[in-house]
Design a protein around this motif. Structure first.
Motif, mmCIF file in Angstrom:
data_model
loop_
_atom_site.group_PDB
_atom_site.id
_atom_site.type_symbol
_atom_site.label_atom_id
_atom_site.label_comp_id
_atom_site.label_asym_id
_atom_site.label_seq_id
_atom_site.Cartn_x
_atom_site.Cartn_y
_atom_site.Cartn_z
ATOM 1 N N PRO A 119 40.529 64.721 0.475
ATOM 2 C CA PRO A 119 40.535 66.189 0.445
ATOM 3 C C PRO A 119 41.268 66.777 -0.747
ATOM 4 O O PRO A 119 40.891 67.840 -1.236
ATOM 5 C CB PRO A 119 41.235 66.581 1.745
ATOM 6 C CG PRO A 119 41.307 65.378 2.574
ATOM 7 C CD PRO A 119 41.079 64.191 1.714
ATOM 8 N N GLU A 120 42.294 66.082 -1.235
ATOM 9 C CA GLU A 120 43.040 66.629 -2.378
ATOM 10 C C GLU A 120 42.206 66.669 -3.660
ATOM 11 O O GLU A 120 42.561 67.354 -4.608
ATOM 12 C CB GLU A 120 44.356 65.872 -2.606
ATOM 13 C CG GLU A 120 44.223 64.390 -2.813
ATOM 14 C CD GLU A 120 44.297 63.567 -1.515
ATOM 15 O OE1 GLU A 120 44.474 62.349 -1.640
ATOM 16 O OE2 GLU A 120 44.165 64.118 -0.415
ATOM 17 N N ASP A 121 41.075 65.975 -3.685
ATOM 18 C CA ASP A 121 40.175 66.011 -4.836
ATOM 19 C C ASP A 121 39.116 67.100 -4.719
ATOM 20 O O ASP A 121 38.232 67.210 -5.567
ATOM 21 C CB ASP A 121 39.464 64.653 -5.007
ATOM 22 C CG ASP A 121 40.406 63.543 -5.426
ATOM 23 O OD1 ASP A 121 41.587 63.827 -5.730
ATOM 24 O OD2 ASP A 121 39.963 62.378 -5.449
ATOM 25 N N VAL A 122 39.183 67.897 -3.653
ATOM 26 C CA VAL A 122 38.155 68.899 -3.368
ATOM 27 C C VAL A 122 38.746 70.296 -3.476
ATOM 28 O O VAL A 122 39.781 70.590 -2.880
ATOM 29 C CB VAL A 122 37.580 68.672 -1.944
ATOM 30 C CG1 VAL A 122 36.613 69.774 -1.580
ATOM 31 C CG2 VAL A 122 36.905 67.309 -1.861
ATOM 32 N N ASP A 175 42.918 79.090 15.961
ATOM 33 C CA ASP A 175 44.216 79.113 15.281
ATOM 34 C C ASP A 175 44.206 78.231 14.038
ATOM 35 O O ASP A 175 44.825 78.560 13.028
ATOM 36 C CB ASP A 175 45.332 78.655 16.219
ATOM 37 C CG ASP A 175 45.621 79.662 17.315
ATOM 38 O OD1 ASP A 175 45.282 80.856 17.140
ATOM 39 O OD2 ASP A 175 46.171 79.250 18.354
ATOM 40 N N ARG A 176 43.514 77.113 14.109
ATOM 41 C CA ARG A 176 43.430 76.189 12.964
ATOM 42 C C ARG A 176 42.112 76.305 12.221
ATOM 43 O O ARG A 176 41.904 75.606 11.227
ATOM 44 C CB ARG A 176 43.628 74.747 13.431
ATOM 45 C CG ARG A 176 45.036 74.469 13.916
ATOM 46 C CD ARG A 176 45.236 73.015 14.251
ATOM 47 N NE ARG A 176 44.623 72.704 15.542
ATOM 48 C CZ ARG A 176 44.656 71.519 16.130
ATOM 49 N NH1 ARG A 176 45.255 70.504 15.535
ATOM 50 N NH2 ARG A 176 44.090 71.333 17.300
ATOM 51 N N LEU A 205 40.887 67.445 8.406
ATOM 52 C CA LEU A 205 41.425 68.250 9.498
ATOM 53 C C LEU A 205 42.819 68.774 9.182
ATOM 54 O O LEU A 205 43.297 69.706 9.833
ATOM 55 C CB LEU A 205 41.447 67.434 10.792
ATOM 56 C CG LEU A 205 40.085 66.905 11.236
ATOM 57 C CD1 LEU A 205 40.226 66.047 12.477
ATOM 58 C CD2 LEU A 205 39.104 68.048 11.450
ATOM 59 N N GLU A 206 43.468 68.203 8.166
ATOM 60 C CA GLU A 206 44.803 68.645 7.740
ATOM 61 C C GLU A 206 44.756 69.305 6.367
ATOM 62 O O GLU A 206 45.797 69.522 5.751
ATOM 63 C CB GLU A 206 45.754 67.435 7.691
ATOM 64 C CG GLU A 206 45.851 66.664 8.991
ATOM 65 C CD GLU A 206 46.403 67.490 10.143
ATOM 66 O OE1 GLU A 206 47.252 68.365 9.895
ATOM 67 O OE2 GLU A 206 45.967 67.255 11.286
ATOM 68 N N ALA A 207 43.590 69.641 5.881
ATOM 69 C CA ALA A 207 43.422 70.107 4.503
ATOM 70 C C ALA A 207 43.590 71.613 4.316
ATOM 71 O O ALA A 207 43.367 72.123 3.230
ATOM 72 C CB ALA A 207 42.062 69.673 3.965
#
Length: 184
Positions: A37-40, A152-153, A63-65
């Motif tokens: 996800p950090e590459d997106v 909420d998320r 899900l944590e991004a």
């Protein structure tokens, strides 16, 4: 311009998910599920359907991004599994045309389809128990959990395939998800 990536979990309709989003005017890209996800750089993510929970790559990391997530079929099941719900085999099995009852008319993803809609869904596997924080938003005679939401998320899931022509109001699911992403 809003950008939503589709994480490819090797489903047979994944390319149609990307096309549906593109046709609605958002920038979209189909990415391999091994992409971290950090590459997106995106405003939202769709976790596609697929044949096997053993082939979901880095999908759970999204899900944590800190961006809205829409899980479709296997994508919804992996959300449930990763966040403490339970997934199991469905009583019905394969693909079918199903009438889904929308149980929460205020839900930002499925509420506009209230009171019901016709969908194309596979029920080989399905969510049997919702994860903590999720609300049931749709059900059917075939499956107790056809859709779920954690507003909420901003994590949402549908058992059915909104990207196929057999789903009557599938485009509306994508339109609603785009609105969720744009409201961030």
């Amino acid at each position: 311009m809003t950008k939503i990536v589709v994480v490819d979990n090797h489903g047979q309709f994944t390319h149609l998910e990307r096309r549906a989003l593109r046709d609605l005017g958002v920038e979209t890209e189909l990415i391999d599920n091994d992409t971290p996800p950090e590459d997106v750089d995106a405003d939202g993510v769709v976790l596609s359907g697929g044949p096997d929970m053993d082939r979901i790559g880095k999908s759970p990391e999204y899900l944590e991004a800190d961006m809205p997530v829409l899980g479709i079929c296997l994508g919804m099941q992996l959300i449930a599994e990763e966040l403490g719900g339970r997934v199991g085999g469905g009583d019905y099995g394969g693909y079918a045309d199903v009438t889904v009852d929308i149980v929460d008319s205020d839900d930002p993803l499925t509420g506009s389809l209230h009171p019901d809609t016709r969908v194309w869904a596979s029920h080989a596997d399905e969510v049997k128990e919702l994860p903590a924080g999720f609300e049931l938003t749709a059900e059917s005679d075939v499956c107790d959990v056809e859709a779920m939401s954690d507003t909420d998320r901003d994590i949402y899931g549908v058992q059915w395939h909104p990207e196929v022509a057999h789903t009557e109001e599938g485009e509306e699911i994508f339109e609603n998800f785009i609105e969720i992403c744009e409201s961030q």
